[in-house]
Design a protein around this motif. Structure first.
Motif, PDB file in Angstrom:
ATOM      1  N   LYS A   1      12.382  -0.766  26.134  1.00  0.00           N
ATOM      2  CA  LYS A   1      12.620  -2.046  25.448  1.00  0.00           C
ATOM      3  C   LYS A   1      12.086  -3.176  26.329  1.00  0.00           C
ATOM      4  CE  LYS A   1      16.322  -5.042  23.735  1.00  0.00           C
ATOM      5  NZ  LYS A   1      16.468  -6.120  24.687  1.00  0.00           N
ATOM      6  N   LYS A   2      11.325  -4.062  25.724  1.00  0.00           N
ATOM      7  CA  LYS A   2      10.705  -5.102  26.531  1.00  0.00           C
ATOM      8  C   LYS A   2      11.153  -6.505  26.143  1.00  0.00           C
ATOM      9  CE  LYS A   2       7.725  -3.274  29.501  1.00  0.00           C
ATOM     10  NZ  LYS A   2       7.768  -3.567  30.923  1.00  0.00           N
ATOM     11  N   ASP A   3      11.744  -6.632  24.954  1.00  0.00           N
ATOM     12  CA  ASP A   3      12.078  -7.981  24.508  1.00  0.00           C
ATOM     13  C   ASP A   3      13.133  -8.600  25.413  1.00  0.00           C
ATOM     14  OD1 ASP A   3      10.349  -7.742  22.472  1.00  0.00           O
ATOM     15  OD2 ASP A   3      11.840  -7.201  20.965  1.00  0.00           O
TER      16      ASP A   3
ATOM     17  N   ASN B   1      16.305 -10.760  26.566  1.00  0.00           N
ATOM     18  CA  ASN B   1      17.561 -11.249  25.986  1.00  0.00           C
ATOM     19  C   ASN B   1      17.668 -12.735  26.294  1.00  0.00           C
ATOM     20  OD1 ASN B   1      18.591  -8.601  25.260  1.00  0.00           O
ATOM     21  ND2 ASN B   1      18.823  -8.273  27.459  1.00  0.00           N
TER      22      ASN B   1
ATOM     23  N   GLU C   1       2.394  -9.732  31.906  1.00  0.00           N
ATOM     24  CA  GLU C   1       3.462  -9.916  30.933  1.00  0.00           C
ATOM     25  C   GLU C   1       4.588 -10.772  31.533  1.00  0.00           C
ATOM     26  OE1 GLU C   1       3.568  -9.295  27.987  1.00  0.00           O
ATOM     27  OE2 GLU C   1       5.666  -9.109  27.360  1.00  0.00           O
TER      28      GLU C   1
ATOM     29  N   LEU D   1       6.116 -14.477  30.314  1.00  0.00           N
ATOM     30  CA  LEU D   1       7.528 -14.706  29.996  1.00  0.00           C
ATOM     31  C   LEU D   1       8.171 -15.733  30.918  1.00  0.00           C
ATOM     32  CD1 LEU D   1       8.594 -11.006  29.336  1.00  0.00           C
ATOM     33  CD2 LEU D   1       8.399 -12.824  27.642  1.00  0.00           C
TER      34      LEU D   1
END
Ligand SMILES: Nc1nc2c(ncn2[C@@H]2O[C@H](COP(=O)(O)OP(=O)(O)OP(=O)(O)O)[C@@H](O)[C@H]2O)c(=O)[nH]1
Ligand SMILES: [Mg+2]
Length: 349
Positions: free
Chosen positions: A34-36, A38, A87, A91
């Motif tokens: 999982k990369k999204d 929080n 990435e 972010l």
């Protein structure tokens, strides 16, 4: 105002995030791909706001807020580092400060290595900045020589930054560089203010782990998993547990307060029957600009600010008593608002 939570894989970022938010985001997400990130908005605890609220008994009490982003599975050196760094950069670009979580609990077959882990990620921040910087310096040098465009001042600052990074140091300790408007656009990671969170296991006593902190960072040590579990109980249950454990307030409160300070924020208060509220403003903000945080009309039509300090108000017991004691002042547009000022803006539009 946004704070990015970073740390090596499995260091407890999501656990800390859950402790901060009382949320239940899935831990160990990295292993599952999982990369999204929080994302959550967190109230800044403030006992002054609570006391003001008790004094005015308003319909609504509003805390200042800070946003946290938990970025899953932050880089680890070696394979795939370049793409994960890319990435990460994307972010982290918009965050204003970093919370760097360091594992200080046992993992099967892997005792904690807090110092090494801390250094490893700190070095990656430095390296990532250096890569961006070197590319830019190269281009800028060409531009300045060939096309006579590009700002030599910028080049000079970048070169200075390069020397610091090559010496293995983060940029955050150098205000001239970290706060330079000219370099803002690069969003250098090592230039962002940073709190180191030592995430200590249940079985280890707090304050017993020696740690050499990187330049210009602040340390907060807490038991992440314990705090997460407490944050998920009802307030009454949590209170009972805390009493049992001899804890006064959630350790995360300190982390939130430290992050607020780290962002250079202070609180002004507005009070009334409808709402008692804490407003985040930057240190050294003049009254007229601060008024704009509350409402743009108040900034535009600013006349004066009626100000009483929190301590004076509490010492006098009420606003009218403070007024009688001469503690309520009228201040002009250039007055620098102080932390804890209770402010009533007079304006006209
Ligand atoms: N004993 C102990 N275990 C913890 C603590 N904090 C986290 N863990 C455990 O460590 C594992 C990883 O925690 P996460 O919070 O998912 O770590 P993370 O940094 O978000 O991990 P990734 O997002 O996968 O990089 C989980 O199994 C947690 O239960 C702690 O304070 N003590
Ligand atoms: Mg995670």
């Amino acid at each position: 105002m946004k704070i990015g939570i970073i740390g090596l894989p499995g260091s407890g970022k999501t656990t800390i995030f859950n402790a901060l938010t009382g949320g239940v985001a899935e831990v160990s997400a990295y292993q599952k791909g999982k990369k999204d990130p929080n994302l959550a908005v967190v109230k800044v605890p403030d006992s002054r706001l609570d006391r003001l609220s008790a004094m005015y008994n308003p319909k609504k009490t509003t805390h200042a807020q800070v946003q946290y982003v938990d970025i899953g599975g932050t880089v680890s050196a070696g394979e795939g580092m370049e793409s994960s760094m890319h990435e990460l950069l994307r972010l982290l670009h918009p965050v204003d400060a970093l919370v760097h979580v360091v594992r200080n609990f046992d993992r099967p077959g892997e005792p904690p290595r807090a110092e090494e882990d801390l250094d490893a990620l700190e070095s990656e921040l430095i390296l990532s900045d250096l890569i961006i910087l070197e590319k830019r310096v190269e281009r800028l040098e060409k531009e300045i020589v060939k096309a006579r465009k590009g700002d030599p001042k910028e080049l000079e600052l970048l070169k200075k930054a390069g020397e610091i990074l090559e010496g293995g140091e983060a940029l955050r300790g150098y205000p001239e560089i970290a706060q330079s408007q000219m370099l803002r656009g690069y969003a250098f990671l090592s230039a962002k203010p940073c709190i180191v969170v030592l995430n200590t296991g249940d079985e280890v006593e707090l304050g017993t782990t020696g740690l050499q902190l990187p330049n210009a960072t602040v340390l907060v040590e807490l038991k992440g998993r314990l705090e997460m579990e407490l944050a998920q109980l009802s307030p009454e249950e949590a209170e009972l547990f805390r009493e049992d454990l001899g804890l006064e307030e959630p350790a995360t409160f300190r982390l939130i307060k430290e992050s607020y300070q780290l962002l250079g924020l202070i609180s002004l208060f507005t009070v009334g029957k409808d709402e008692v509220r804490a407003w985040p403003i930057r240190q050294n903000t003049p009254a007229q600009k601060a008024a704009g945080t509350i409402h743009s009309d108040m900034e535009k039509g600013f006349i004066r600010a009626e100000v009483v300090s929190y301590d004076d108000l509490m010492a006098c017991g009420s606003h009218s008593a403070a007024q009688k004691a001469g503690k309520v002042r009228l201040e002009g547009k250039n007055y620098l608002v102080q932390d804890g000022d209770i402010v009533d803006i007079r304006f006209n539009v």
